[in-house]
Design an enzyme around this catalytic site. Structure first.
Site, PDB file in Angstrom:
ATOM      1  N   CYS A 163       4.249   9.271   0.361  1.00  0.00           N
ATOM      2  CA  CYS A 163       2.870   9.701   0.181  1.00  0.00           C
ATOM      3  C   CYS A 163       2.839  10.706  -0.961  1.00  0.00           C
ATOM      4  O   CYS A 163       3.613  11.655  -0.972  1.00  0.00           O
ATOM      5  CB  CYS A 163       2.367  10.330   1.474  1.00  0.00           C
ATOM      6  N   HIS A 169       8.782   6.933   8.194  1.00  0.00           N
ATOM      7  CA  HIS A 169       9.444   7.059   6.893  1.00  0.00           C
ATOM      8  C   HIS A 169      10.905   7.398   7.157  1.00  0.00           C
ATOM      9  O   HIS A 169      11.253   7.955   8.202  1.00  0.00           O
ATOM     10  CB  HIS A 169       8.727   8.117   6.041  1.00  0.00           C
ATOM     11  N   HIS A 193       5.105   4.322  12.724  1.00  0.00           N
ATOM     12  CA  HIS A 193       5.117   4.240  11.246  1.00  0.00           C
ATOM     13  C   HIS A 193       6.101   5.319  10.797  1.00  0.00           C
ATOM     14  O   HIS A 193       5.762   6.497  10.746  1.00  0.00           O
ATOM     15  CB  HIS A 193       3.693   4.498  10.749  1.00  0.00           C
ATOM     16  N   ARG A 197       0.838  -1.208   0.000  1.00  0.00           N
ATOM     17  CA  ARG A 197       0.000   0.000   0.000  1.00  0.00           C
ATOM     18  C   ARG A 197       0.872   1.258   0.000  1.00  0.00           C
ATOM     19  O   ARG A 197       0.982   1.942  -1.025  1.00  0.00           O
ATOM     20  CB  ARG A 197      -0.929  -0.043   1.225  1.00  0.00           C
ATOM     21  N   ASP A 198       1.533   1.543   1.099  1.00  0.00           N
ATOM     22  CA  ASP A 198       2.309   2.792   1.179  1.00  0.00           C
ATOM     23  C   ASP A 198       3.396   2.776   0.114  1.00  0.00           C
ATOM     24  O   ASP A 198       3.686   3.791  -0.530  1.00  0.00           O
ATOM     25  CB  ASP A 198       2.937   2.908   2.578  1.00  0.00           C
ATOM     26  N   ASN A 243       9.014   4.179   3.622  1.00  0.00           N
ATOM     27  CA  ASN A 243       9.056   3.754   5.023  1.00  0.00           C
ATOM     28  C   ASN A 243      10.396   3.092   5.272  1.00  0.00           C
ATOM     29  O   ASN A 243      11.063   2.632   4.348  1.00  0.00           O
ATOM     30  CB  ASN A 243       7.976   2.699   5.290  1.00  0.00           C
TER      31      ASN A 243
HETATM   32  P1  HMG Z   1     -12.963  14.483  -2.275  1.00  0.00           P
HETATM   33  O1  HMG Z   1     -12.721  14.876  -3.683  1.00  0.00           O
HETATM   34  O2  HMG Z   1     -13.073  15.559  -1.253  1.00  0.00           O
HETATM   35  O3  HMG Z   1     -14.203  13.496  -2.140  1.00  0.00           O
HETATM   36  O4  HMG Z   1     -11.795  13.487  -1.847  1.00  0.00           O
HETATM   37  P2  HMG Z   1     -15.702  13.647  -2.504  1.00  0.00           P
HETATM   38  O5  HMG Z   1     -16.444  12.897  -1.439  1.00  0.00           O
HETATM   39  O6  HMG Z   1     -16.051  15.094  -2.760  1.00  0.00           O
HETATM   40  O7  HMG Z   1     -15.825  12.831  -3.892  1.00  0.00           O
HETATM   41  C1  HMG Z   1     -15.240  13.278  -5.094  1.00  0.00           C
HETATM   42  C2  HMG Z   1     -15.185  12.146  -6.077  1.00  0.00           C
HETATM   43  O8  HMG Z   1     -14.339  11.077  -5.565  1.00  0.00           O
HETATM   44  C3  HMG Z   1     -16.533  11.492  -6.341  1.00  0.00           C
HETATM   45  O9  HMG Z   1     -16.487  10.974  -7.660  1.00  0.00           O
HETATM   46  C4  HMG Z   1     -16.558  10.339  -5.392  1.00  0.00           C
HETATM   47  O10 HMG Z   1     -17.420   9.303  -5.786  1.00  0.00           O
HETATM   48  C5  HMG Z   1     -15.106   9.875  -5.451  1.00  0.00           C
HETATM   49  P3  HMG Z   1     -17.112  11.774  -8.907  1.00  0.00           P
HETATM   50  O11 HMG Z   1     -18.537  12.006  -8.528  1.00  0.00           O
HETATM   51  O12 HMG Z   1     -16.327  13.055  -9.005  1.00  0.00           O
HETATM   52  O13 HMG Z   1     -16.886  10.828 -10.052  1.00  0.00           O
HETATM   53  N1  HMG Z   1     -14.682   9.192  -4.215  1.00  0.00           N
HETATM   54  C6  HMG Z   1     -14.167   7.961  -4.153  1.00  0.00           C
HETATM   55  N2  HMG Z   1     -13.894   7.053  -5.116  1.00  0.00           N
HETATM   56  C7  HMG Z   1     -13.389   5.866  -4.707  1.00  0.00           C
HETATM   57  N3  HMG Z   1     -13.111   5.565  -3.413  1.00  0.00           N
HETATM   58  C8  HMG Z   1     -13.361   6.456  -2.440  1.00  0.00           C
HETATM   59  C9  HMG Z   1     -13.914   7.702  -2.816  1.00  0.00           C
HETATM   60  N4  HMG Z   1     -14.268   8.782  -2.103  1.00  0.00           N
HETATM   61  C10 HMG Z   1     -14.743   9.685  -2.965  1.00  0.00           C
HETATM   62  N5  HMG Z   1     -13.075   6.147  -1.164  1.00  0.00           N
HETATM   63  C11 HMG Z   1     -10.916  11.673  -0.572  1.00  0.00           C
HETATM   64  C12 HMG Z   1     -11.729  12.954  -0.541  1.00  0.00           C
HETATM   65  C13 HMG Z   1     -10.594  11.294   0.854  1.00  0.00           C
HETATM   66  C14 HMG Z   1     -11.722  10.582  -1.233  1.00  0.00           C
HETATM   67  C15 HMG Z   1      -9.633  11.931  -1.390  1.00  0.00           C
HETATM   68  O14 HMG Z   1      -9.011  13.048  -0.893  1.00  0.00           O
HETATM   69  C16 HMG Z   1      -8.706  10.769  -1.377  1.00  0.00           C
HETATM   70  O15 HMG Z   1      -8.961   9.718  -1.923  1.00  0.00           O
HETATM   71  N6  HMG Z   1      -7.539  10.924  -0.684  1.00  0.00           N
HETATM   72  C17 HMG Z   1      -6.634   9.832  -0.503  1.00  0.00           C
HETATM   73  C18 HMG Z   1      -5.254  10.315  -0.438  1.00  0.00           C
HETATM   74  C19 HMG Z   1      -4.330   9.157  -0.196  1.00  0.00           C
HETATM   75  O16 HMG Z   1      -4.658   8.009  -0.454  1.00  0.00           O
HETATM   76  N7  HMG Z   1      -3.117   9.465   0.314  1.00  0.00           N
HETATM   77  C20 HMG Z   1      -2.157   8.468   0.566  1.00  0.00           C
HETATM   78  C21 HMG Z   1      -2.510   7.571   1.699  1.00  0.00           C
HETATM   79  S1  HMG Z   1      -2.251   8.325   3.284  1.00  0.00           S
HETATM   80  C22 HMG Z   1      -0.581   8.085   3.603  1.00  0.00           C
HETATM   81  O17 HMG Z   1       0.144   7.632   2.770  1.00  0.00           O
HETATM   82  C23 HMG Z   1      -0.110   8.389   4.974  1.00  0.00           C
HETATM   83  C24 HMG Z   1       0.108   7.127   5.812  1.00  0.00           C
HETATM   84  O18 HMG Z   1       1.019   6.241   5.200  1.00  0.00           O
HETATM   85  C25 HMG Z   1       0.671   7.523   7.172  1.00  0.00           C
HETATM   86  C26 HMG Z   1       1.875   8.467   7.024  1.00  0.00           C
HETATM   87  O19 HMG Z   1       2.936   8.031   6.552  1.00  0.00           O
HETATM   88  O20 HMG Z   1       1.671   9.627   7.359  1.00  0.00           O
HETATM   89  C27 HMG Z   1      -1.200   6.383   6.072  1.00  0.00           C
HETATM   90 MG    MG Z   2       3.156   6.371   5.272  1.00  0.00          MG
END
Ligand code: HMG
Ligand code: MG
Length: 307
Positions: A245, A214, A212, A16-17, A254
């Site tokens: 990310c 990095h 966690h 995933r990450d 990581n």
């Molecule tokens: P948004 O644009 O504010 O969401 O995104 P929305 O609710 O307004 O929806 C907009 C569109 O996205 C719609 O589609 C929804 O259906 C679709 P449209 O009508 O435009 O065709 N949608 C989705 N589609 C599939 N799956 C979903 C989903 N939700 C909405 N779950 C949202 C908000 C949270 C969805 C967006 O910002 C997003 O997906 N962000 C994810 C970012 C991400 O994955 N970052 C990396 C992971 S975090 C990380 O790496 C940190 C971590 O490792 C810890 C660390 O190291 O810090 C965990």
């Molecule tokens: Mg991470």
């Protein structure tokens, strides 16, 4: 020296990450191949994919295919990221045998990062997570909560422990079962990471807290050791040091799982992971990506093998 834990649970977040940040396409079959090799190596907890918006993170658009393709091994826990109900519903849409054992809701200790990563404020993120946590519990699925930018933020700079404490409390209030404190951009150093952990420990007991880290600044092993000194015994790490990310520019992967396992093995701390087989898993994905594993221990051991 403090009494250290005798056993450590590692969650490999590489599928995933690690793979969420790759520029090139990684087919679902390769992601599944990585998960299989990790479980063959004895990894008991694997963060397999994310049910996030494919517009935001196209690399995870095949989440359902990945979950469907994994041959589950008894005793292994599979987790996925679900930032909202839409993601959660997608994760539990197929039949029960394909559900994750755990989901992850991911918030941040910094407002700016919360906005960039999930397009809402910290307070709004908690409001979004609350029904996700409740729905998961209804189905008997455990919930991990991630606190990103727990020591530093690419947009706001240093993040004080009080922010971590606040988000830990908010996560606790909505029923998140376990917490992981994330140094998203790898800027933490041991004392700062200990302070962040101590802040989280005000709301979560030791057995429900993970690190966690990095490794952007090469501090992740030191930060792991510093957390071990506090008694923290659960860590995320990424095979071959993959990762980063997409919304944290410049952040690298990581800490490599191989490096953590090498260190712990040398300290007599059990992880249940076979380091040689883990190195095979890291080499598999590195070969696919046509690069060397980003792990000093893996590099040294691979050199030895070919000598
Ligand atoms: P948004 O644009 O504010 O969401 O995104 P929305 O609710 O307004 O929806 C907009 C569109 O996205 C719609 O589609 C929804 O259906 C679709 P449209 O009508 O435009 O065709 N949608 C989705 N589609 C599939 N799956 C979903 C989903 N939700 C909405 N779950 C949202 C908000 C949270 C969805 C967006 O910002 C997003 O997906 N962000 C994810 C970012 C991400 O994955 N970052 C990396 C992971 S975090 C990380 O790496 C940190 C971590 O490792 C810890 C660390 O190291 O810090 C965990
Ligand atoms: Mg991470």
């Amino acid at each position: 020296m403090a009494t250290l834990p005798t056993r450590v649970k590692i969650t490999d977040v590489g599928p995933r990450d690690g793979l969420q940040n790759e520029k090139g396409n990684v087919p679902a079959a390769v992601k599944i191949g990585l998960v299989h090799r990790l479980q063959d190596a004895g990894v008991q907890s694997i963060e397999a994919t994310s049910f996030v918006s494919p517009k935001w993170v196209p690399q995870m658009a095949d989440a359902a295919e990945v979950m469907a393709g994994i041959e589950r091994r008894p005793g292994v826990r599979y987790s996925v990221l679900t930032p909202n109900m839409k993601g959660f519903e997608a994760a539990v849409a197929p039949d029960r045998s394909l559900w994750p054992d755990e989901i992850v809701v991911f918030g941040a200790a910094s407002e700016a990062f919360s906005q960039k990563n999930i397009n809402c404020s910290i307070a709004e993120s908690i409001e979004r997570f609350a029904p996700v946590v409740a729905a998961a519990h209804d189905k008997g699925i455990r919930v991990r909560g991630a606190i990103s930018c727990a020591v530093g933020c690419p947009y706001e700079g240093e993040v004080p422990p009080s922010r971590v404490e606040l988000v830990a409390r908010l996560m606790k209030d909505i029923g998140v079962d376990e917490l992981y404190v994330a140094d998203t951009i790898g800027v933490g150093t041991p004392r700062k990471v200990q302070a962040a952990m101590e802040a989280a420990l005000r709301h979560y007991p030791l057995d429900l807290l993970a690190g966690h880290f990095h490794d952007t600044y090469g501090q992740a092993l030191a930060n792991t050791l510093a957390s071990l000194e506090l008694g923290v015994w659960q860590y995320d790490a990424s095979s071959a040091g993959l990762g980063g990310c997409p919304y944290a520019k410049g952040a690298t992967g990581n800490v490599a799982t191989e490096d953590v396992v090498y260190m712990l093995r040398g300290m007599g701390i059990d992880t249940g992971i076979d380091l040689d087989r883990l190195i095979d898993a890291g080499r598999y994905i590195s070969d696919f990506l046509q690069r060397k594993p980003n792990s000093r221990a893996a590099t040294a051991m691979l050199n030895q093998r070919s000598a």
